[in-house]
Design a protein around this motif. Structure first.
Motif, PDB file in Angstrom:
ATOM      1  N   PRO A 168     -63.776 -94.622 -31.432  1.00 45.95           N
ATOM      2  CA  PRO A 168     -63.283 -95.792 -32.159  1.00 45.95           C
ATOM      3  C   PRO A 168     -64.077 -97.072 -31.922  1.00 45.95           C
ATOM      4  CG  PRO A 168     -61.442 -94.553 -31.271  1.00 45.95           C
ATOM      5  CD  PRO A 168     -62.685 -93.921 -30.720  1.00 45.95           C
ATOM      6  N   ASP A 169     -64.653 -97.232 -30.730  1.00 47.13           N
ATOM      7  CA  ASP A 169     -65.433 -98.443 -30.473  1.00 47.13           C
ATOM      8  C   ASP A 169     -66.904 -98.269 -30.819  1.00 47.13           C
ATOM      9  OD1 ASP A 169     -66.238 -96.746 -28.471  1.00 47.13           O
ATOM     10  OD2 ASP A 169     -65.812 -98.116 -26.816  1.00 47.13           O
ATOM     11  N   GLY A 170     -67.277 -97.113 -31.357  1.00 48.06           N
ATOM     12  CA  GLY A 170     -68.644 -96.882 -31.795  1.00 48.06           C
ATOM     13  C   GLY A 170     -69.658 -96.671 -30.684  1.00 48.06           C
ATOM     14  N   ARG A 171     -69.216 -96.510 -29.446  1.00 48.95           N
ATOM     15  CA  ARG A 171     -70.163 -96.434 -28.333  1.00 48.95           C
ATOM     16  C   ARG A 171     -70.593 -95.019 -27.971  1.00 48.95           C
ATOM     17  NH1 ARG A 171     -68.346-101.086 -23.955  1.00 48.95           N
ATOM     18  NH2 ARG A 171     -68.488-102.861 -25.381  1.00 48.95           N
ATOM     19  N   ASP A 172     -69.941 -94.001 -28.530  1.00 48.49           N
ATOM     20  CA  ASP A 172     -70.338 -92.625 -28.297  1.00 48.49           C
ATOM     21  C   ASP A 172     -70.268 -91.857 -29.611  1.00 48.49           C
ATOM     22  OD1 ASP A 172     -70.648 -93.046 -25.586  1.00 48.49           O
ATOM     23  OD2 ASP A 172     -69.563 -91.232 -25.020  1.00 48.49           O
ATOM     24  N   VAL A 173     -71.223 -90.951 -29.791  1.00 48.21           N
ATOM     25  CA  VAL A 173     -71.206 -90.057 -30.948  1.00 48.21           C
ATOM     26  C   VAL A 173     -71.255 -88.624 -30.436  1.00 48.21           C
ATOM     27  CG1 VAL A 173     -72.266 -91.710 -32.511  1.00 48.21           C
ATOM     28  CG2 VAL A 173     -73.713 -90.145 -31.214  1.00 48.21           C
ATOM     29  N   HIS A 174     -70.672 -87.703 -31.216  1.00 44.36           N
ATOM     30  CA  HIS A 174     -70.562 -86.315 -30.791  1.00 44.36           C
ATOM     31  C   HIS A 174     -70.869 -85.379 -31.955  1.00 44.36           C
ATOM     32  CE1 HIS A 174     -68.317 -88.002 -27.353  1.00 44.36           C
ATOM     33  NE2 HIS A 174     -67.688 -88.719 -28.271  1.00 44.36           N
ATOM     34  N   LEU A 175     -71.665 -84.366 -31.682  1.00 46.53           N
ATOM     35  CA  LEU A 175     -71.925 -83.275 -32.609  1.00 46.53           C
ATOM     36  C   LEU A 175     -71.451 -81.991 -31.934  1.00 46.53           C
ATOM     37  CD1 LEU A 175     -75.577 -84.155 -33.704  1.00 46.53           C
ATOM     38  CD2 LEU A 175     -73.522 -84.470 -35.076  1.00 46.53           C
ATOM     39  N   SER A 176     -70.707 -81.171 -32.652  1.00 44.96           N
ATOM     40  CA  SER A 176     -70.192 -79.957 -32.024  1.00 44.96           C
ATOM     41  C   SER A 176     -70.057 -78.842 -33.041  1.00 44.96           C
ATOM     42  CB  SER A 176     -68.825 -80.217 -31.391  1.00 44.96           C
ATOM     43  OG  SER A 176     -68.301 -79.033 -30.820  1.00 44.96           O
ATOM     44  N   LEU A 177     -70.558 -77.642 -32.677  1.00 44.98           N
ATOM     45  CA  LEU A 177     -70.373 -76.452 -33.483  1.00 44.98           C
ATOM     46  C   LEU A 177     -69.251 -75.643 -32.850  1.00 44.98           C
ATOM     47  CD1 LEU A 177     -71.393 -74.723 -35.872  1.00 44.98           C
ATOM     48  CD2 LEU A 177     -72.951 -73.594 -34.250  1.00 44.98           C
ATOM     49  N   PHE A 178     -68.002 -76.094 -33.132  1.00 44.30           N
ATOM     50  CA  PHE A 178     -66.792 -75.432 -32.618  1.00 44.30           C
ATOM     51  C   PHE A 178     -66.806 -75.276 -31.101  1.00 44.30           C
ATOM     52  CE2 PHE A 178     -67.581 -73.562 -36.889  1.00 44.30           C
ATOM     53  CZ  PHE A 178     -66.550 -74.213 -37.547  1.00 44.30           C
ATOM     54  N   GLY A 179     -67.411 -76.233 -30.385  1.00 49.81           N
ATOM     55  CA  GLY A 179     -67.452 -76.186 -28.938  1.00 49.81           C
ATOM     56  C   GLY A 179     -68.471 -75.216 -28.371  1.00 49.81           C
ATOM     57  N   LEU A 180     -69.225 -74.541 -29.218  1.00 49.51           N
ATOM     58  CA  LEU A 180     -70.206 -73.561 -28.757  1.00 49.51           C
ATOM     59  C   LEU A 180     -71.568 -74.191 -28.470  1.00 49.51           C
ATOM     60  CD1 LEU A 180     -69.337 -70.659 -31.216  1.00 49.51           C
ATOM     61  CD2 LEU A 180     -68.808 -70.770 -28.775  1.00 49.51           C
ATOM     62  N   ALA A 181     -71.915 -75.214 -29.215  1.00 41.21           N
ATOM     63  CA  ALA A 181     -73.183 -75.912 -29.024  1.00 41.21           C
ATOM     64  C   ALA A 181     -73.051 -77.299 -29.626  1.00 41.21           C
ATOM     65  CB  ALA A 181     -74.339 -75.156 -29.683  1.00 41.21           C
ATOM     66  N   GLY A 182     -73.780 -78.259 -29.060  1.00 40.95           N
ATOM     67  CA  GLY A 182     -73.705 -79.606 -29.606  1.00 40.95           C
ATOM     68  C   GLY A 182     -74.404 -80.623 -28.736  1.00 40.95           C
ATOM     69  N   LEU A 183     -74.193 -81.891 -29.107  1.00 39.79           N
ATOM     70  CA  LEU A 183     -74.794 -83.024 -28.404  1.00 39.79           C
ATOM     71  C   LEU A 183     -73.779 -84.148 -28.333  1.00 39.79           C
ATOM     72  CD1 LEU A 183     -78.213 -83.249 -30.319  1.00 39.79           C
ATOM     73  CD2 LEU A 183     -77.927 -82.379 -27.996  1.00 39.79           C
TER      74      LEU A 183
ATOM     75  N   ALA B  86     -73.946 -88.504 -27.178  1.00 36.07           N
ATOM     76  CA  ALA B  86     -74.816 -89.586 -26.718  1.00 36.07           C
ATOM     77  C   ALA B  86     -74.075 -90.904 -26.850  1.00 36.07           C
ATOM     78  CB  ALA B  86     -76.111 -89.631 -27.528  1.00 36.07           C
ATOM     79  N   GLY B  87     -74.327 -91.814 -25.901  1.00 38.79           N
ATOM     80  CA  GLY B  87     -73.694 -93.124 -25.940  1.00 38.79           C
ATOM     81  C   GLY B  87     -73.551 -93.714 -24.560  1.00 38.79           C
ATOM     82  N   LEU B  88     -72.897 -94.861 -24.481  1.00 37.86           N
ATOM     83  CA  LEU B  88     -72.751 -95.561 -23.209  1.00 37.86           C
ATOM     84  C   LEU B  88     -71.895 -94.774 -22.224  1.00 37.86           C
ATOM     85  CD1 LEU B  88     -72.334 -99.291 -24.309  1.00 37.86           C
ATOM     86  CD2 LEU B  88     -74.331 -98.190 -23.292  1.00 37.86           C
ATOM     87  N   ARG B  89     -70.859 -94.113 -22.696  1.00 39.10           N
ATOM     88  CA  ARG B  89     -70.006 -93.339 -21.789  1.00 39.10           C
ATOM     89  C   ARG B  89     -70.583 -91.962 -21.501  1.00 39.10           C
ATOM     90  NH1 ARG B  89     -66.487 -96.398 -24.570  1.00 39.10           N
ATOM     91  NH2 ARG B  89     -66.566 -94.984 -26.358  1.00 39.10           N
ATOM     92  N   SER B  90     -71.079 -91.298 -22.533  1.00 39.19           N
ATOM     93  CA  SER B  90     -71.572 -89.933 -22.361  1.00 39.19           C
ATOM     94  C   SER B  90     -72.975 -89.881 -21.774  1.00 39.19           C
ATOM     95  CB  SER B  90     -71.575 -89.210 -23.714  1.00 39.19           C
ATOM     96  OG  SER B  90     -70.263 -89.016 -24.191  1.00 39.19           O
ATOM     97  N   GLY B  91     -73.747 -90.959 -21.911  1.00 39.13           N
ATOM     98  CA  GLY B  91     -75.158 -90.853 -21.578  1.00 39.13           C
ATOM     99  C   GLY B  91     -75.819 -89.968 -22.620  1.00 39.13           C
ATOM    100  N   PHE B  92     -76.541 -88.947 -22.167  1.00 38.24           N
ATOM    101  CA  PHE B  92     -77.078 -87.956 -23.100  1.00 38.24           C
ATOM    102  C   PHE B  92     -76.695 -86.578 -22.598  1.00 38.24           C
ATOM    103  CE2 PHE B  92     -80.337 -84.974 -24.567  1.00 38.24           C
ATOM    104  CZ  PHE B  92     -80.201 -85.156 -25.937  1.00 38.24           C
ATOM    105  N   GLU B  93     -76.062 -85.787 -23.468  1.00 38.93           N
ATOM    106  CA  GLU B  93     -75.554 -84.474 -23.082  1.00 38.93           C
ATOM    107  C   GLU B  93     -75.981 -83.418 -24.089  1.00 38.93           C
ATOM    108  OE1 GLU B  93     -71.294 -86.004 -21.132  1.00 38.93           O
ATOM    109  OE2 GLU B  93     -71.316 -84.872 -23.024  1.00 38.93           O
ATOM    110  N   ILE B  94     -76.285 -82.238 -23.564  1.00 40.45           N
ATOM    111  CA  ILE B  94     -76.504 -81.052 -24.386  1.00 40.45           C
ATOM    112  C   ILE B  94     -75.410 -80.050 -24.028  1.00 40.45           C
ATOM    113  CG2 ILE B  94     -78.060 -79.138 -24.929  1.00 40.45           C
ATOM    114  CD1 ILE B  94     -80.381 -80.960 -24.147  1.00 40.45           C
ATOM    115  N   HIS B  95     -74.722 -79.547 -25.041  1.00 38.50           N
ATOM    116  CA  HIS B  95     -73.617 -78.617 -24.831  1.00 38.50           C
ATOM    117  C   HIS B  95     -74.022 -77.217 -25.270  1.00 38.50           C
ATOM    118  CE1 HIS B  95     -71.589 -82.384 -24.417  1.00 38.50           C
ATOM    119  NE2 HIS B  95     -71.603 -82.646 -25.705  1.00 38.50           N
TER     120      HIS B  95
END
Length: 245
Positions: free
Chosen positions: A194-209, A211-220
């Motif tokens: 809601p505050d625009g500080r993190d974005v998330h991409l997810s393929l049903f929790g199997l793979a994704g990314l 990124a943002g101030l809270r998440s940093g950078f993540e590969i799932h």
């Protein structure tokens, strides 16, 4: 071909090696043989609500039971309204009523594993965030019987991760080994906090990314997370969790 080899080596080093190490470590840990023999009692982690009138919101995690405890934690939410003399705990579980209220003591061990505090908010900030916490819990779309799936979600961690995304004032994300944290509600592929500080991409929790101030950078990948926290410097290591610098 070189790119394929690079991806294969990356998956081996960043995901499979830590998971193998965690499995080897977990095999040496003394743990209960079943939920009946496990310790589910209060640990004293949270302050006595009778001694404080402040509002408070906590997010807790603890290693889960069985061999899956090598790779994942279970997470839950605890709230206390201003002036209340007790904590209220919310878990999503795979049996009975999916969103369980006060099924266990607020800071109870989970399968004999002691919890830790992932995030907390107290005082006026907690009081202001409380209505949004209540709304996020009530609006979680996977809250009916049969909506629980242990992997890749929606599960207990999917529920808590949803609340954290909806209430960014808590300023936290779940540990990297909170399997199911990356399953977006409704099976969505894309989400912006809601505050625009993190974005998330997810393929049903199997793979994704993420990124943002809270998440940093993540590969799932397959419910595990590898990445780096920039704001609060740390590595995010599959199966092991967050390792701060």
């Amino acid at each position: 071909m070189r790119m394929i080899r690079f991806i294969a080596v990356f998956i081996l080093l960043a995901f499979l090696a830590p998971m193998a190490g965690a499995a080897a470590w977990w095999s040496t840990v003394d743990r209960p043989s079943s939920w009946r023999s496990a310790d589910w009692s209060a640990t004293g982690l949270l302050p006595d609500p009778v001694t404080s009138e402040d509002a408070a919101i906590y997010v807790l995690s603890a290693r889960t039971g069985g061999f899956k405890g090598a790779f994942s934690v279970h997470s839950w939410i605890v709230v206390r309204e201003r002036g209340a003399t007790h904590h209220t705990r919310y878990d999503k579980v795979g049996w009975g009523s999916p969103i369980r209220r006060d099924g266990y003591d607020a800071d109870a061990a989970w399968y004999s594993n002691k919890p830790w505090i992932v995030a907390k908010l107290t005082g006026d900030k907690a009081a202001r965030a409380m209505p949004r916490i209540r709304t996020a819990i009530a609006s979680y779309p996977h809250s009916n019987n049969g909506d629980y799936r242990i992997w890749p979600g929606p599960n207990s961690n999917s529920f808590v991760a949803h609340v954290l995304r909806e209430v960014p004032e808590l300023g936290a994300v779940l540990p990297p080994n909170a399997v199911g944290r990356d399953y977006l509600p409704g099976g969505d592929f894309f989400s912006v906090d809601p505050d625009g500080r993190d974005v998330h991409l997810s393929l049903f929790g199997l793979a994704g990314l993420s990124a943002g101030l809270r998440s940093g950078f993540e590969i799932h990948l397959l419910g595990q997370t590898a990445g780096i926290d920039i704001l609060h410097p740390a590595l995010k290591i599959p199966a092991f969790g967050r390792v701060g610098f």
